[in-house]
Motif scaffolding. Structure first.
Motif, mmCIF file in Angstrom:
data_model
loop_
_atom_site.group_PDB
_atom_site.id
_atom_site.type_symbol
_atom_site.label_atom_id
_atom_site.label_comp_id
_atom_site.label_asym_id
_atom_site.label_seq_id
_atom_site.Cartn_x
_atom_site.Cartn_y
_atom_site.Cartn_z
ATOM 1 N N TRP A 49 0.824 -1.208 0.000
ATOM 2 C CA TRP A 49 0.000 0.000 0.000
ATOM 3 C C TRP A 49 0.855 1.253 0.000
ATOM 4 C CZ3 TRP A 49 -5.340 -0.253 -0.243
ATOM 5 C CH2 TRP A 49 -5.887 -1.537 -0.087
ATOM 6 N N ASP A 50 0.300 2.339 -0.527
ATOM 7 C CA ASP A 50 1.035 3.605 -0.552
ATOM 8 C C ASP A 50 0.932 4.346 0.770
ATOM 9 O OD1 ASP A 50 -1.570 4.493 -0.604
ATOM 10 O OD2 ASP A 50 -1.375 5.718 -2.415
ATOM 11 N N SER A 51 0.087 3.892 1.681
ATOM 12 C CA SER A 51 -0.070 4.479 3.008
ATOM 13 C C SER A 51 -0.769 3.448 3.877
ATOM 14 C CB SER A 51 -0.874 5.788 2.946
ATOM 15 O OG SER A 51 -2.119 5.594 2.317
ATOM 16 N N TYR A 52 -0.988 3.782 5.136
ATOM 17 C CA TYR A 52 -1.668 2.847 6.024
ATOM 18 C C TYR A 52 -3.012 2.476 5.406
ATOM 19 C CZ TYR A 52 -3.785 0.943 10.272
ATOM 20 O OH TYR A 52 -4.401 0.128 11.186
ATOM 21 N N PRO A 53 -3.310 1.192 5.210
ATOM 22 C CA PRO A 53 -4.476 0.786 4.419
ATOM 23 C C PRO A 53 -5.824 1.212 4.974
ATOM 24 C CG PRO A 53 -3.406 -1.123 5.424
ATOM 25 C CD PRO A 53 -2.481 0.028 5.597
ATOM 26 N N LEU A 54 -5.912 1.575 6.248
ATOM 27 C CA LEU A 54 -7.176 2.042 6.802
ATOM 28 C C LEU A 54 -7.326 3.556 6.717
ATOM 29 C CD1 LEU A 54 -7.695 -0.216 9.973
ATOM 30 C CD2 LEU A 54 -8.594 -0.518 7.666
ATOM 31 N N ASP A 55 -6.313 4.233 6.178
ATOM 32 C CA ASP A 55 -6.416 5.680 5.979
ATOM 33 C C ASP A 55 -7.271 5.981 4.754
ATOM 34 O OD1 ASP A 55 -4.913 6.334 8.152
ATOM 35 O OD2 ASP A 55 -3.065 6.743 7.050
ATOM 36 N N LEU A 56 -7.932 7.121 4.766
ATOM 37 C CA LEU A 56 -8.742 7.537 3.625
ATOM 38 C C LEU A 56 -7.849 7.743 2.404
ATOM 39 C CD1 LEU A 56 -11.563 8.380 2.642
ATOM 40 C CD2 LEU A 56 -10.970 10.733 3.220
ATOM 41 N N ALA A 58 -6.130 5.443 0.767
ATOM 42 C CA ALA A 58 -5.043 4.481 0.601
ATOM 43 C C ALA A 58 -5.293 3.626 -0.640
ATOM 44 C CB ALA A 58 -4.928 3.597 1.839
ATOM 45 N N THR A 59 -4.267 3.468 -1.468
ATOM 46 C CA THR A 59 -4.391 2.674 -2.694
ATOM 47 C C THR A 59 -3.184 1.750 -2.834
ATOM 48 O OG1 THR A 59 -3.378 4.495 -3.931
ATOM 49 C CG2 THR A 59 -5.774 4.368 -3.938
#
Length: 505
Positions: A49-56, A58-59
Protein backbone atom coordinates in the motif's frame (compact mmCIF):
# COMPACT_ATOMS: atom_id res chain seq x y z
CA UNK A 1 -10.40 -2.07 2.24
CA UNK A 2 -12.55 1.06 2.36
CA UNK A 3 -15.28 -1.01 4.00
CA UNK A 4 -12.77 -2.10 6.64
CA UNK A 5 -11.83 1.56 7.17
CA UNK A 6 -15.47 2.43 7.75
CA UNK A 7 -15.84 -0.48 10.17
CA UNK A 8 -12.88 0.85 12.12
CA UNK A 9 -14.41 4.35 12.09
CA UNK A 10 -17.63 3.03 13.57
CA UNK A 11 -15.83 1.24 16.39
CA UNK A 12 -14.37 -2.08 15.24
CA UNK A 13 -10.80 -2.61 16.44
CA UNK A 14 -8.25 -1.90 13.69
CA UNK A 15 -6.83 -5.44 13.80
CA UNK A 16 -10.28 -6.94 13.55
CA UNK A 17 -11.09 -4.49 10.74
CA UNK A 18 -8.07 -5.71 8.77
CA UNK A 19 -8.91 -9.32 9.59
CA UNK A 20 -12.45 -8.80 8.29
CA UNK A 21 -11.10 -8.52 4.76
CA UNK A 22 -8.23 -11.01 5.06
CA UNK A 23 -8.12 -13.93 7.49
CA UNK A 24 -11.82 -14.04 8.44
CA UNK A 25 -13.19 -14.47 4.88
CA UNK A 26 -10.35 -16.92 4.15
CA UNK A 27 -11.50 -19.07 7.07
CA UNK A 28 -15.14 -18.77 6.03
CA UNK A 29 -14.17 -20.11 2.59
CA UNK A 30 -12.19 -22.96 4.10
CA UNK A 31 -9.00 -21.61 2.54
CA UNK A 32 -7.27 -20.31 5.66
CA UNK A 33 -4.59 -22.98 5.28
CA UNK A 34 -3.18 -21.12 2.26
CA UNK A 35 -4.50 -17.53 2.11
CA UNK A 36 -5.58 -14.78 4.50
CA UNK A 37 -2.21 -14.09 6.10
CA UNK A 38 1.45 -13.59 5.26
CA UNK A 39 3.15 -16.69 6.63
CA UNK A 40 5.69 -19.25 5.54
CA UNK A 41 4.09 -21.86 3.33
CA UNK A 42 1.13 -19.65 2.39
CA UNK A 43 0.38 -18.34 -1.11
CA UNK A 44 2.44 -15.27 -1.93
CA UNK A 45 -0.65 -13.06 -2.35
CA UNK A 46 0.52 -9.70 -1.04
CA UNK A 47 -0.54 -6.07 -1.43
CA UNK A 48 1.89 -3.17 -0.99
CA UNK A 49 0.00 0.00 0.00
CA UNK A 50 1.04 3.61 -0.55
CA UNK A 51 -0.07 4.48 3.01
CA UNK A 52 -1.67 2.85 6.02
CA UNK A 53 -4.48 0.79 4.42
CA UNK A 54 -7.18 2.04 6.80
CA UNK A 55 -6.42 5.68 5.98
CA UNK A 56 -8.74 7.54 3.62
CA UNK A 57 -7.51 7.31 0.04
CA UNK A 58 -5.04 4.48 0.60
CA UNK A 59 -4.39 2.67 -2.69
CA UNK A 60 -2.22 -0.31 -3.67
CA UNK A 61 1.18 0.35 -5.18
CA UNK A 62 1.62 -3.27 -6.17
CA UNK A 63 -0.33 -6.49 -6.00
CA UNK A 64 1.42 -9.86 -6.03
CA UNK A 65 -0.53 -13.01 -6.91
CA UNK A 66 1.49 -16.17 -6.28
CA UNK A 67 4.49 -13.86 -6.09
CA UNK A 68 3.91 -12.40 -9.56
CA UNK A 69 3.55 -8.57 -9.68
CA UNK A 70 0.42 -7.40 -11.46
CA UNK A 71 1.32 -3.75 -12.10
CA UNK A 72 5.11 -3.92 -12.54
CA UNK A 73 5.60 -0.94 -10.26
CA UNK A 74 9.21 0.25 -10.35
CA UNK A 75 11.43 -0.64 -7.42
CA UNK A 76 12.25 3.02 -6.77
CA UNK A 77 8.56 3.71 -6.12
CA UNK A 78 8.20 0.65 -3.91
CA UNK A 79 11.37 1.59 -2.05
CA UNK A 80 10.12 5.03 -1.00
CA UNK A 81 8.79 5.47 2.52
CA UNK A 82 5.66 6.96 0.97
CA UNK A 83 4.98 7.46 -2.72
CA UNK A 84 1.93 9.55 -1.95
CA UNK A 85 2.81 13.18 -1.38
CA UNK A 86 -0.23 14.23 0.63
CA UNK A 87 -0.43 18.01 1.17
CA UNK A 88 -0.02 19.00 4.81
CA UNK A 89 -3.64 20.10 4.96
CA UNK A 90 -4.66 16.50 4.38
CA UNK A 91 -2.36 14.96 6.99
CA UNK A 92 -4.36 13.51 9.90
CA UNK A 93 -3.89 15.35 13.18
CA UNK A 94 -4.53 12.35 15.39
CA UNK A 95 -4.26 8.58 15.31
CA UNK A 96 -5.90 7.17 18.39
CA UNK A 97 -9.20 5.56 19.29
CA UNK A 98 -11.65 7.58 21.38
CA UNK A 99 -14.68 6.43 23.27
CA UNK A 100 -17.76 8.18 21.85
CA UNK A 101 -19.20 10.85 24.13
CA UNK A 102 -22.87 10.86 25.03
CA UNK A 103 -25.05 12.89 22.68
CA UNK A 104 -26.76 16.01 23.99
CA UNK A 105 -28.89 18.87 22.71
CA UNK A 106 -28.52 22.58 23.33
CA UNK A 107 -29.76 25.85 21.89
CA UNK A 108 -26.66 27.97 22.57
CA UNK A 109 -23.02 27.04 22.11
CA UNK A 110 -19.52 28.49 22.10
CA UNK A 111 -16.95 26.77 19.87
CA UNK A 112 -13.42 27.69 20.91
CA UNK A 113 -10.03 26.91 19.39
CA UNK A 114 -11.41 26.33 15.89
CA UNK A 115 -8.73 25.50 13.33
CA UNK A 116 -10.60 26.45 10.15
CA UNK A 117 -14.05 27.74 9.25
CA UNK A 118 -15.39 27.52 5.71
CA UNK A 119 -17.97 30.29 5.70
CA UNK A 120 -18.63 29.78 1.98
CA UNK A 121 -16.73 29.23 -1.27
CA UNK A 122 -14.91 32.57 -1.11
CA UNK A 123 -14.56 33.15 2.62
CA UNK A 124 -12.34 30.93 4.76
CA UNK A 125 -11.14 31.73 8.27
CA UNK A 126 -8.15 29.71 9.46
CA UNK A 127 -5.43 29.87 12.06
CA UNK A 128 -2.68 30.51 9.49
CA UNK A 129 -4.26 33.83 8.45
CA UNK A 130 -5.65 34.75 11.87
CA UNK A 131 -2.60 35.68 13.89
CA UNK A 132 -4.44 38.09 16.18
CA UNK A 133 -6.31 35.53 18.24
CA UNK A 134 -8.18 32.25 18.45
CA UNK A 135 -11.07 31.53 16.09
CA UNK A 136 -14.44 31.14 17.79
CA UNK A 137 -18.05 30.59 16.81
CA UNK A 138 -20.91 31.62 19.10
CA UNK A 139 -24.52 30.55 18.57
CA UNK A 140 -27.34 31.83 20.76
CA UNK A 141 -30.79 30.25 20.54
CA UNK A 142 -29.91 28.76 17.16
CA UNK A 143 -28.72 32.08 15.65
CA UNK A 144 -25.09 32.86 14.81
CA UNK A 145 -24.03 35.63 17.20
CA UNK A 146 -20.33 35.88 16.36
CA UNK A 147 -17.82 34.23 14.07
CA UNK A 148 -14.08 34.82 13.72
CA UNK A 149 -11.29 36.18 15.93
CA UNK A 150 -13.06 39.12 17.56
CA UNK A 151 -15.65 37.16 19.51
CA UNK A 152 -15.89 38.03 23.19
CA UNK A 153 -17.15 35.64 25.80
CA UNK A 154 -20.92 36.12 26.09
CA UNK A 155 -22.63 37.21 29.28
CA UNK A 156 -24.16 34.39 31.29
CA UNK A 157 -21.66 31.93 29.81
CA UNK A 158 -23.14 29.24 32.05
CA UNK A 159 -26.19 29.10 29.77
CA UNK A 160 -23.97 28.09 26.82
CA UNK A 161 -22.31 24.77 26.08
CA UNK A 162 -18.62 25.52 25.67
CA UNK A 163 -16.77 23.16 23.30
CA UNK A 164 -13.02 23.17 22.64
CA UNK A 165 -12.69 22.00 19.04
CA UNK A 166 -8.91 21.49 19.37
CA UNK A 167 -8.13 22.86 15.93
CA UNK A 168 -11.04 21.14 14.20
CA UNK A 169 -13.03 22.27 11.19
CA UNK A 170 -16.40 24.01 10.80
CA UNK A 171 -18.14 23.59 7.43
CA UNK A 172 -21.48 24.53 5.88
CA UNK A 173 -24.03 21.72 5.95
CA UNK A 174 -23.45 19.27 3.10
CA UNK A 175 -25.89 18.61 0.27
CA UNK A 176 -26.82 15.15 -1.02
CA UNK A 177 -28.35 14.52 -4.42
CA UNK A 178 -30.09 11.50 -2.98
CA UNK A 179 -31.55 8.48 -4.80
CA UNK A 180 -34.55 8.24 -2.47
CA UNK A 181 -34.08 10.24 0.75
CA UNK A 182 -37.45 11.47 1.92
CA UNK A 183 -39.33 9.15 -0.43
CA UNK A 184 -38.28 5.66 0.64
CA UNK A 185 -37.24 3.92 3.83
CA UNK A 186 -36.89 0.29 2.65
CA UNK A 187 -36.58 0.06 -1.12
CA UNK A 188 -37.72 -3.57 -1.27
CA UNK A 189 -40.83 -2.93 0.85
CA UNK A 190 -43.38 -0.99 -1.18
CA UNK A 191 -45.35 0.12 1.87
CA UNK A 192 -42.36 2.20 3.02
CA UNK A 193 -41.86 4.03 -0.28
CA UNK A 194 -43.68 6.73 -2.19
CA UNK A 195 -43.81 4.36 -5.16
CA UNK A 196 -42.46 4.35 -8.71
CA UNK A 197 -43.78 6.97 -11.10
CA UNK A 198 -45.03 6.30 -14.61
CA UNK A 199 -42.66 8.25 -16.82
CA UNK A 200 -44.18 10.84 -19.17
CA UNK A 201 -43.76 9.94 -22.85
CA UNK A 202 -45.93 12.57 -24.51
CA UNK A 203 -44.86 16.21 -25.04
CA UNK A 204 -48.47 17.22 -24.39
CA UNK A 205 -48.61 15.60 -20.94
CA UNK A 206 -46.87 18.23 -18.83
CA UNK A 207 -49.70 18.07 -16.31
CA UNK A 208 -48.85 14.41 -15.66
CA UNK A 209 -45.36 15.26 -14.36
CA UNK A 210 -44.96 14.20 -10.72
CA UNK A 211 -43.51 16.58 -8.10
CA UNK A 212 -41.44 14.88 -5.41
CA UNK A 213 -42.44 17.44 -2.79
CA UNK A 214 -45.95 15.93 -2.70
CA UNK A 215 -44.59 12.61 -1.43
CA UNK A 216 -42.03 13.86 1.11
CA UNK A 217 -41.88 11.80 4.31
CA UNK A 218 -39.62 12.98 7.13
CA UNK A 219 -38.11 11.38 10.22
CA UNK A 220 -36.79 8.14 8.67
CA UNK A 221 -33.63 6.33 9.72
CA UNK A 222 -31.77 7.15 6.49
CA UNK A 223 -32.53 10.82 7.02
CA UNK A 224 -31.36 10.63 10.64
CA UNK A 225 -28.07 8.96 9.63
CA UNK A 226 -27.49 11.57 6.93
CA UNK A 227 -28.26 14.41 9.34
CA UNK A 228 -25.83 13.10 11.96
CA UNK A 229 -23.11 12.97 9.28
CA UNK A 230 -23.61 16.63 8.38
CA UNK A 231 -25.79 16.08 5.31
CA UNK A 232 -28.24 18.84 6.15
CA UNK A 233 -29.90 19.30 2.75
CA UNK A 234 -31.14 16.64 0.33
CA UNK A 235 -32.20 17.01 -3.30
CA UNK A 236 -34.47 14.12 -4.28
CA UNK A 237 -36.34 13.40 -7.51
CA UNK A 238 -39.37 11.10 -7.85
CA UNK A 239 -38.58 7.38 -7.92
CA UNK A 240 -38.66 5.78 -11.36
CA UNK A 241 -37.34 2.77 -13.24
CA UNK A 242 -38.13 2.93 -16.97
CA UNK A 243 -39.01 5.93 -19.11
CA UNK A 244 -37.59 9.38 -19.90
CA UNK A 245 -39.22 12.26 -17.99
CA UNK A 246 -39.59 11.14 -14.37
CA UNK A 247 -40.55 14.30 -12.48
CA UNK A 248 -39.45 17.36 -10.56
CA UNK A 249 -37.07 17.16 -7.61
CA UNK A 250 -37.29 18.91 -4.24
CA UNK A 251 -34.70 20.27 -1.78
CA UNK A 252 -35.37 19.91 1.94
CA UNK A 253 -33.63 19.83 5.32
CA UNK A 254 -32.86 16.30 6.49
CA UNK A 255 -33.44 16.92 10.20
CA UNK A 256 -36.99 18.28 9.86
CA UNK A 257 -39.96 16.48 11.40
CA UNK A 258 -42.83 17.82 9.28
CA UNK A 259 -43.42 19.74 6.07
CA UNK A 260 -45.61 22.05 8.15
CA UNK A 261 -42.71 23.21 10.31
CA UNK A 262 -42.13 26.92 9.93
CA UNK A 263 -39.35 27.71 12.42
CA UNK A 264 -37.21 26.81 10.61
CA UNK A 265 -38.91 26.01 7.30
CA UNK A 266 -37.71 22.55 6.19
CA UNK A 267 -38.38 23.13 2.48
CA UNK A 268 -35.35 24.73 0.86
CA UNK A 269 -36.90 24.72 -2.62
CA UNK A 270 -40.13 23.03 -3.69
CA UNK A 271 -39.30 22.63 -7.39
CA UNK A 272 -35.59 22.22 -7.99
CA UNK A 273 -35.13 20.59 -11.41
CA UNK A 274 -36.90 18.57 -14.10
CA UNK A 275 -35.34 15.09 -14.19
CA UNK A 276 -34.99 12.74 -17.15
CA UNK A 277 -33.01 9.59 -17.91
CA UNK A 278 -31.67 8.06 -21.10
CA UNK A 279 -29.76 4.92 -21.93
CA UNK A 280 -30.18 1.22 -22.56
CA UNK A 281 -31.34 0.47 -19.02
CA UNK A 282 -34.28 2.88 -19.40
CA UNK A 283 -35.69 1.49 -22.65
CA UNK A 284 -39.30 0.33 -22.52
CA UNK A 285 -42.13 -0.64 -24.85
CA UNK A 286 -43.26 2.87 -25.79
CA UNK A 287 -39.72 4.13 -26.50
CA UNK A 288 -37.46 1.12 -27.21
CA UNK A 289 -34.37 3.05 -28.40
CA UNK A 290 -31.92 5.57 -26.96
CA UNK A 291 -32.31 7.69 -30.09
CA UNK A 292 -36.05 7.76 -29.40
CA UNK A 293 -35.40 8.92 -25.83
CA UNK A 294 -33.27 11.83 -27.01
CA UNK A 295 -35.79 12.66 -29.74
CA UNK A 296 -38.55 12.83 -27.11
CA UNK A 297 -36.55 15.31 -25.04
CA UNK A 298 -35.88 17.48 -28.09
CA UNK A 299 -39.48 17.41 -29.31
CA UNK A 300 -40.87 18.09 -25.84
CA UNK A 301 -38.63 21.09 -25.15
CA UNK A 302 -39.10 22.68 -28.58
CA UNK A 303 -42.85 22.17 -28.60
CA UNK A 304 -43.28 23.71 -25.14
CA UNK A 305 -40.67 26.44 -25.47
CA UNK A 306 -43.24 29.25 -25.18
CA UNK A 307 -45.60 27.43 -22.81
CA UNK A 308 -45.83 28.12 -19.08
CA UNK A 309 -45.71 24.45 -18.06
CA UNK A 310 -42.74 22.61 -16.56
CA UNK A 311 -41.37 21.63 -19.98
CA UNK A 312 -41.42 25.23 -21.11
CA UNK A 313 -39.73 26.37 -17.92
CA UNK A 314 -36.93 23.87 -18.52
CA UNK A 315 -36.54 24.88 -22.17
CA UNK A 316 -36.22 28.56 -21.19
CA UNK A 317 -33.78 27.85 -18.35
CA UNK A 318 -36.14 28.79 -15.54
CA UNK A 319 -35.39 25.40 -14.01
CA UNK A 320 -32.48 22.99 -14.72
CA UNK A 321 -32.95 19.84 -16.79
CA UNK A 322 -31.06 17.01 -15.11
CA UNK A 323 -30.44 14.02 -17.38
CA UNK A 324 -29.09 10.78 -16.01
CA UNK A 325 -26.63 9.04 -18.34
CA UNK A 326 -23.08 7.65 -18.31
CA UNK A 327 -22.20 7.31 -22.00
CA UNK A 328 -19.87 9.81 -23.67
CA UNK A 329 -21.91 9.53 -26.88
CA UNK A 330 -25.21 10.17 -25.14
CA UNK A 331 -23.67 13.14 -23.33
CA UNK A 332 -22.39 14.46 -26.67
CA UNK A 333 -25.89 14.12 -28.14
CA UNK A 334 -27.30 16.07 -25.19
CA UNK A 335 -24.76 18.84 -25.76
CA UNK A 336 -25.90 18.98 -29.38
CA UNK A 337 -29.52 19.07 -28.19
CA UNK A 338 -28.71 22.00 -25.88
CA UNK A 339 -27.27 23.91 -28.83
CA UNK A 340 -30.40 23.19 -30.90
CA UNK A 341 -32.69 24.46 -28.15
CA UNK A 342 -30.66 27.64 -27.80
CA UNK A 343 -30.66 28.19 -31.58
CA UNK A 344 -34.46 28.15 -31.36
CA UNK A 345 -34.59 30.82 -28.66
CA UNK A 346 -34.35 28.62 -25.56
CA UNK A 347 -31.80 28.62 -22.78
CA UNK A 348 -31.43 25.05 -21.54
CA UNK A 349 -29.66 24.64 -18.19
CA UNK A 350 -28.51 21.08 -18.78
CA UNK A 351 -27.01 19.03 -15.93
CA UNK A 352 -25.47 15.57 -16.41
CA UNK A 353 -26.20 13.06 -13.63
CA UNK A 354 -24.04 9.93 -13.55
CA UNK A 355 -21.32 10.98 -15.97
CA UNK A 356 -18.94 8.02 -15.82
CA UNK A 357 -17.59 8.87 -19.29
CA UNK A 358 -18.15 12.63 -19.02
CA UNK A 359 -14.40 13.26 -18.82
CA UNK A 360 -14.12 12.29 -22.49
CA UNK A 361 -16.12 15.38 -23.48
CA UNK A 362 -14.88 17.62 -20.67
CA UNK A 363 -13.78 20.41 -23.00
CA UNK A 364 -17.24 20.66 -24.59
CA UNK A 365 -18.98 20.43 -21.22
CA UNK A 366 -16.89 23.33 -19.99
CA UNK A 367 -17.44 25.34 -23.17
CA UNK A 368 -21.23 25.04 -22.89
CA UNK A 369 -21.27 25.46 -19.08
CA UNK A 370 -22.80 22.05 -18.38
CA UNK A 371 -22.23 20.78 -14.81
CA UNK A 372 -21.75 17.11 -13.97
CA UNK A 373 -22.90 15.30 -10.83
CA UNK A 374 -20.87 12.10 -10.66
CA UNK A 375 -22.60 8.97 -9.37
CA UNK A 376 -20.54 7.31 -8.05
CA UNK A 377 -17.48 9.49 -7.58
CA UNK A 378 -15.17 6.48 -8.11
CA UNK A 379 -16.88 4.63 -10.97
CA UNK A 380 -16.12 1.22 -12.41
CA UNK A 381 -16.94 -0.04 -15.95
CA UNK A 382 -20.09 -1.86 -14.86
CA UNK A 383 -21.83 -1.55 -18.24
CA UNK A 384 -21.00 -1.20 -21.92
CA UNK A 385 -21.91 2.50 -21.83
CA UNK A 386 -19.50 3.04 -18.94
CA UNK A 387 -16.59 1.04 -20.33
CA UNK A 388 -14.27 4.08 -20.36
CA UNK A 389 -14.47 4.62 -16.60
CA UNK A 390 -11.25 5.91 -15.04
CA UNK A 391 -10.97 4.07 -11.75
CA UNK A 392 -7.81 5.84 -10.58
CA UNK A 393 -4.68 4.36 -9.05
CA UNK A 394 -3.37 1.77 -9.46
CA UNK A 395 -5.36 0.98 -12.64
CA UNK A 396 -5.34 4.42 -14.28
CA UNK A 397 -3.09 7.43 -13.77
CA UNK A 398 -5.95 9.86 -13.36
CA UNK A 399 -9.69 9.95 -12.70
CA UNK A 400 -12.70 11.43 -14.43
CA UNK A 401 -13.31 13.91 -11.63
CA UNK A 402 -9.76 15.24 -11.96
CA UNK A 403 -10.14 15.78 -15.71
CA UNK A 404 -13.51 17.48 -15.32
CA UNK A 405 -12.23 19.73 -12.55
CA UNK A 406 -9.06 20.61 -14.48
CA UNK A 407 -11.27 21.68 -17.41
CA UNK A 408 -13.28 23.95 -15.09
CA UNK A 409 -16.47 21.90 -15.27
CA UNK A 410 -18.63 22.47 -12.18
CA UNK A 411 -18.67 19.09 -10.44
CA UNK A 412 -20.82 17.60 -7.72
CA UNK A 413 -20.76 14.07 -6.37
CA UNK A 414 -23.46 11.81 -5.02
CA UNK A 415 -24.17 8.17 -4.19
CA UNK A 416 -25.81 5.17 -5.83
CA UNK A 417 -28.25 4.27 -3.07
CA UNK A 418 -29.71 5.80 0.06
CA UNK A 419 -27.85 4.96 3.23
CA UNK A 420 -24.54 5.90 1.63
CA UNK A 421 -25.01 9.67 1.90
CA UNK A 422 -23.07 9.76 5.15
CA UNK A 423 -19.98 8.62 3.18
CA UNK A 424 -20.01 11.74 0.99
CA UNK A 425 -17.38 13.56 3.04
CA UNK A 426 -15.01 10.63 2.51
CA UNK A 427 -15.82 10.44 -1.20
CA UNK A 428 -14.90 14.11 -1.48
CA UNK A 429 -11.75 13.61 0.56
CA UNK A 430 -10.70 10.61 -1.53
CA UNK A 431 -10.95 12.71 -4.68
CA UNK A 432 -8.75 15.40 -3.15
CA UNK A 433 -6.15 13.20 -1.51
CA UNK A 434 -5.50 11.09 -4.61
CA UNK A 435 -5.51 13.94 -7.14
CA UNK A 436 -1.83 14.84 -6.66
CA UNK A 437 -2.72 18.46 -6.00
CA UNK A 438 -5.21 18.89 -8.88
CA UNK A 439 -8.11 19.09 -6.42
CA UNK A 440 -7.57 21.26 -3.36
CA UNK A 441 -9.19 20.78 0.03
CA UNK A 442 -11.62 23.63 -0.71
CA UNK A 443 -12.45 22.13 -4.12
CA UNK A 444 -13.20 18.78 -2.50
CA UNK A 445 -15.59 20.34 0.01
CA UNK A 446 -17.26 22.17 -2.87
CA UNK A 447 -18.25 18.87 -4.51
CA UNK A 448 -20.78 18.29 -1.73
CA UNK A 449 -21.75 21.86 -0.87
CA UNK A 450 -21.50 25.15 -2.80
CA UNK A 451 -21.06 23.51 -6.21
CA UNK A 452 -24.43 21.81 -5.78
CA UNK A 453 -25.96 25.07 -4.57
CA UNK A 454 -24.84 26.67 -7.84
CA UNK A 455 -25.95 23.75 -10.02
CA UNK A 456 -29.47 23.69 -8.58
CA UNK A 457 -29.90 27.40 -7.94
CA UNK A 458 -30.33 26.93 -4.20
CA UNK A 459 -30.16 30.08 -2.11
CA UNK A 460 -27.08 29.43 -0.01
CA UNK A 461 -27.38 32.68 1.93
CA UNK A 462 -29.86 31.13 4.34
CA UNK A 463 -27.49 28.27 5.11
CA UNK A 464 -24.29 30.29 5.27
CA UNK A 465 -22.37 31.00 8.45
CA UNK A 466 -23.28 34.66 8.90
CA UNK A 467 -24.04 36.73 11.96
CA UNK A 468 -27.77 36.95 12.50
CA UNK A 469 -28.54 33.85 10.40
CA UNK A 470 -29.79 30.45 11.55
CA UNK A 471 -26.79 28.28 12.43
CA UNK A 472 -26.45 25.61 9.75
CA UNK A 473 -23.11 23.83 9.96
CA UNK A 474 -21.20 20.70 10.86
CA UNK A 475 -18.12 20.83 13.11
CA UNK A 476 -15.38 18.19 13.30
CA UNK A 477 -12.82 17.62 16.03
CA UNK A 478 -10.07 17.44 13.39
CA UNK A 479 -9.66 17.33 9.61
CA UNK A 480 -12.78 15.68 8.11
CA UNK A 481 -10.56 13.75 5.69
CA UNK A 482 -8.98 11.86 8.59
CA UNK A 483 -10.88 8.62 9.18
CA UNK A 484 -10.30 9.05 12.92
CA UNK A 485 -11.93 12.46 13.04
CA UNK A 486 -15.46 12.59 14.43
CA UNK A 487 -18.44 14.85 13.85
CA UNK A 488 -18.62 16.98 16.99
CA UNK A 489 -21.51 19.39 16.30
CA UNK A 490 -24.46 19.41 13.93
CA UNK A 491 -26.47 22.64 13.83
CA UNK A 492 -29.46 23.42 11.65
CA UNK A 493 -30.72 21.01 9.04
CA UNK A 494 -34.32 21.69 10.00
CA UNK A 495 -33.84 21.32 13.75
CA UNK A 496 -34.04 24.18 16.22
CA UNK A 497 -31.66 22.47 18.68
CA UNK A 498 -27.92 21.90 18.20
CA UNK A 499 -26.73 18.28 18.41
CA UNK A 500 -23.44 17.64 20.25
CA UNK A 501 -21.54 14.37 19.73
CA UNK A 502 -24.02 12.66 17.38
CA UNK A 503 -23.88 8.88 17.65
CA UNK A 504 -23.13 7.40 14.24
CA UNK A 505 -23.59 3.67 13.89
Amino acid sequence: MFEASKANYYGLDEHLSLASVTSVPAKALGLDHRIGQISKGYDADVVVWDSYPLDLGATPLEVYIDGIPQFNTSSCVLGNDSSKQIPSKFIPKSNFTREPAKSQLTSSIVLKNVGKIYVDKNHIIDTTSSTQGDISLIVKDGIVECIGINCTEPDHISSYEVIDLNGGYVLPGFIAVAPSLGLSEIDSESSTTDGRVTAVSNPNDAEKIIYAIDGLKLGGKHLEAAYKAGILTAVTAPLASKGVFIGVSMAFETGASSVLDYDPNPIVKEHVALHAQIGTEFKYTTIPTVSGQIALIRKTLLKNLKQHNIFGRAARGDIPLVVRTHSKDEIASLIRLKIQIENNGGHLKLVILGGTEAHMVAVELSKHKIPVILIPSRPTPKSWTAQHALTGAPITNTTGIEILHANKVIVGISVIESGMERNLIWDAGWAGINSRGVISEKDAFGFISWNLEEIFGLDGRNRRLMKGKIANFVAYDGNPFDMKTRVKIVAGGGKSKILIDPQQD
